[in-house]
Each structure stands twice: as C-alpha cells, then as structure tokens.
Design an enzyme around this catalytic site. Structure first.
Site, PDB file in Angstrom:
ATOM      1  CB  SER A 107      30.142  51.027  56.570  1.00  0.00           C
ATOM      2  OG  SER A 107      30.117  50.536  55.238  1.00  0.00           O
ATOM      3  CG  ASN A 120      30.687  55.972  57.022  1.00  0.00           C
ATOM      4  OD1 ASN A 120      31.106  55.959  55.859  1.00  0.00           O
ATOM      5  ND2 ASN A 120      30.991  55.025  57.894  1.00  0.00           N
ATOM      6  CG  ASN A 163      28.988  50.022  51.321  1.00  0.00           C
ATOM      7  OD1 ASN A 163      27.965  50.228  50.687  1.00  0.00           O
ATOM      8  ND2 ASN A 163      29.985  50.898  51.405  1.00  0.00           N
ATOM      9  CB  THR A 164      28.763  45.665  56.733  1.00  0.00           C
ATOM     10  OG1 THR A 164      30.099  45.750  56.215  1.00  0.00           O
ATOM     11  CG2 THR A 164      28.624  44.391  57.553  1.00  0.00           C
ATOM     12  CG  ASN A 203      32.610  52.750  49.231  1.00  0.00           C
ATOM     13  OD1 ASN A 203      32.616  51.665  49.806  1.00  0.00           O
ATOM     14  ND2 ASN A 203      32.454  53.909  49.884  1.00  0.00           N
ATOM     15  CG  PHE A 221      33.806  46.727  56.669  1.00  0.00           C
ATOM     16  CD1 PHE A 221      33.811  48.056  56.300  1.00  0.00           C
ATOM     17  CD2 PHE A 221      33.137  46.372  57.841  1.00  0.00           C
ATOM     18  CE1 PHE A 221      33.165  49.021  57.062  1.00  0.00           C
ATOM     19  CE2 PHE A 221      32.488  47.323  58.615  1.00  0.00           C
ATOM     20  CZ  PHE A 221      32.499  48.654  58.222  1.00  0.00           C
ATOM     21  CE  LYS A 246      33.620  57.945  58.843  1.00  0.00           C
ATOM     22  NZ  LYS A 246      34.763  57.608  57.963  1.00  0.00           N
TER      23      LYS A 246
END
Length: 371
Positions: free
Chosen positions: A190, A261, A192-193, A125, A129, A232
């Site tokens: 994450s 994560n 993805n940011t 993915n 967010f 995390k």
C-alpha cells in the site's frame, strides 16, 4: 426483475445517487447497509437469486487446498472490517479479501482521502489502513452464519509501528485471525502507510516473510490445520526490484503473489484529482498490472500461483490477466462503477473466451501467452 434489469437500474439511477455523495460517505453507507440488511430474513437469498453466479466446472478453481467456485474475487479495501461478508458472498464472487486489518484499531489518514475520477473510471485513495483492529474482525468472522466462499484476511502493520518491528504486527494478525481466515495476504505494497513499501526491498522482505512463515507454522501446529499465505506487491517497481522481490518471495516458501496493489503513477491522467496523493485503482492500472503478472509468471516459470488484480472491468480484462499468468483474478473499482451484475458478465464472458480458444478448463489458459 432480473439481474440485468437491476444492473441497468444501478448504472442509471443507483450509481448516480451514490455518486452525489462524498465517496467515503457512500462507502460507509454501502457497507453499513449491507451489514444490517444481512440480518433481515431472506435478504441474502434474494441477493444470491438476483446476482449469484452458478458454479460451472470449467471455471471452478482448486488452489491453496481451497475450492474457489468462480475465479473472480473481491479485492481488499472494500470490506475493511469483515462487516459485509455474507452480502458480498452472495453476489457472485468466488472468494473475497477482507481488510487490510492491523493489530490495533486506527483511524487512518485525514479526510478527504477517497476520490473518484469518473471519466477514467478510477479511484484514488489514501485511506491509510483505517480499521477496527483484529479483535473486532475476529468477532465479525466468528459470527458468520455460513461461509459461501473462501475468505482471505489481508494483514498490515499499524502506522506507528516502525519497520524494524513490523514483523510483530503481522505475527499478531496471524495469531488473532488464524482460526477464521481461509488464507492470508501480507500487504507490504500500500502506498498510504509511511515506509510500508520499503518492506518489499532488501533484507527487510526476507526477514519479514521468514517471521510470517514461522508464525503460520506455529498456528498450524496449534490448530492442527495448515493454511496458506500470499504476498501482495506494488506495480511501481523497476524490473531489477521485481526480480529481487520475486526471488525473495519464492525463497520464503509462501504460496503465491497478488499482483498488483494500487499505483502512485499518474501517467496519462489529466483529471483534477490526479494531483491527490494516494493509490490509483481502476482502468488506468489495467495494462501495468497485466505487465507485472506476465513478468512474475516468467520469473517464477509458472511455479508460483498468481492472483491478478488491477483494472478488471470486463471478461476480456480478466482473460488477459489469466493468459498472462494469473490463476485467479480480483475486482474492486469495477464493482463501484458497474454494479453487482459485473460478476455474472465477467463469468459468462470468460466461459465464451475459453471456448473460443479451445480450452476445456480455465487452468489451461493460465500463462497461455507464454507458450
């Protein structure tokens, strides 16, 4: 129809139908359906009757001043806006994370951004967010008719917020949601940011956690109730980086670590989707996540509680993470591939494994591989 038969039905029919849909459409259909169904009288009781897990003393955990009826929770990312808490609470989880939530609503990254790797039983993915913001989540949590299990709020920064101002976003999340969270999880891992993972390193991590702890103290004084916050971390770090991160986290005074994560590694993955950017979850993450848990346990000398996450599909997977040092564990991808009966199977298997090894309580197994 009992839970086992329903789970066979899910694996053979329900999953097949869901997997015919675009992954993100299937996700929204599930969350939206559970959100609406929870309002139907008797639905939550029915779900609990089919999939609920009976609490037994050997597997219940008391940690962070919270009672966890089972040691298996739902990881963040599935219920991003706390819309299906009642339904997920009824199917055997001992706790769940909602989010990641950011102060302001944001759409996330461009679609497509969620991919199934079925042979590997994995997901990739790059959602970014996507969520409706703290005000929306606060309304969802405030409207809960009951709270069967502890709820952790996973918090992050908005994409447009520069790293030097990231602490403001985390502070806003804590301030807005403090009355509704049982505990908080700071998401700095994450992939993805943009630049988010940079917050794990250098002085940025110490500064961020100092600000988070200050805001937690402010809210505790305001509401007359102390709550705990965890961090995390990512699996994609060197040993030197991990040592620094763990030492900084310990120095900050936060209450624990979630490891790990999703991963940006594609080692051993030959699926066509392997070229997609984003975080990989599921079975391929299992070994690396367990390694990180083991390292964190050793680095902290077992003094900082760990929640283990990554590649847990069966009781043996959960038990490996517990023996490596995790006090609690989380699943996500397994729920998609195995169905809601997975909690009963893991719970039942964990009890058998404890008894096999001569442990009277799950806490005795935590870090057993280090002794």
């Amino acid at each position: 129809m009992n839970g086992v038969k329903l789970n066979v039905l899910y694996r053979n029919i329900g999953k097949h139908l869901f997997f015919q849909l675009d992954p993100e459409k299937a996700h929204h259909l599930m969350i939206g359906g559970l959100h609406k169904a929870a309002k139907v009288p008797g639905f939550i009781s029915m779900m609990h009757g089919m999939y609920g897990v009976k609490e037994i003393p050997e597997l219940a955990v008391d940690l962070f001043d919270i009672h966890f009826p089972t040691p298996v929770g739902l990881a963040a990312g599935l219920d991003k806006n706390a819309e299906a808490v009642e339904a997920f609470s009824a199917i055997g989880f001992g706790f769940m994370e909602v989010g990641t939530v950011t102060p302001k609503a944001q759409p996330g990254n461009e679609q497509p951004r969620l991919f199934r790797l079925k042979p590997e039983e994995a997901l990739i993915n790059r959602m970014g967010f996507n969520n409706e913001g703290t005000d929306y989540m606060a309304r969802q949590l405030a409207a809960l008719r009951s709270r069967r299990i502890p709820i952790a709020v996973n918090i992050g920064k908005n994409k447009v917020t520069p790293n030097e101002e990231a602490h403001l976003d985390y502070e806003q999340c804590i301030s807005a949601l403090y009355p509704y969270a049982d505990f908080f999880v700071v998401n700095i891992s994450s992939p993805n940011t943009p630049d988010l993972r940079n917050l794990q390193h250098g002085s940025e991590l110490a500064s961020l956690l100092e600000a988070v702890q200050k805001e937690m103290a402010n809210q505790a004084a305001k509401h007359g109730m102390k709550k705990h916050v965890l961090v995390k971390i990512a699996p994609d770090v060197s040993m030197t980086e991990l040592e620094f991160m763990v030492q900084t986290i310990m120095n900050s005074g936060v209450s624990g670590i979630i490891a790990t994560n999703t991963t940006i590694s594609r080692e051993g993955i030959n699926h066509p989707h392997a070229k997609e950017t984003g975080g990989l979850s599921g079975k391929p993450l299992k070994e690396r996540a367990t390694e990180v848990i083991s390292h964190v346990y050793r680095l902290t000398e077992g003094k900082l509680p760990i929640i283990g996450s990554g590649g847990i599909f069966h009781a043996e997977d959960a038990y490996e993470k517990i023996r490596a040092g995790a006090s609690l564990v989380e699943i996500y991808t397994a729920l998609i591939y195995e169905g809601p009966e997975v909690n009963r199977e893991v719970h039942r298997g964990l009890l058998d494994l404890l008894r096999r090894d001569g442990f009277n309580h799950i806490s005795e197994a935590v870090g057993a591989d280090h002794r």
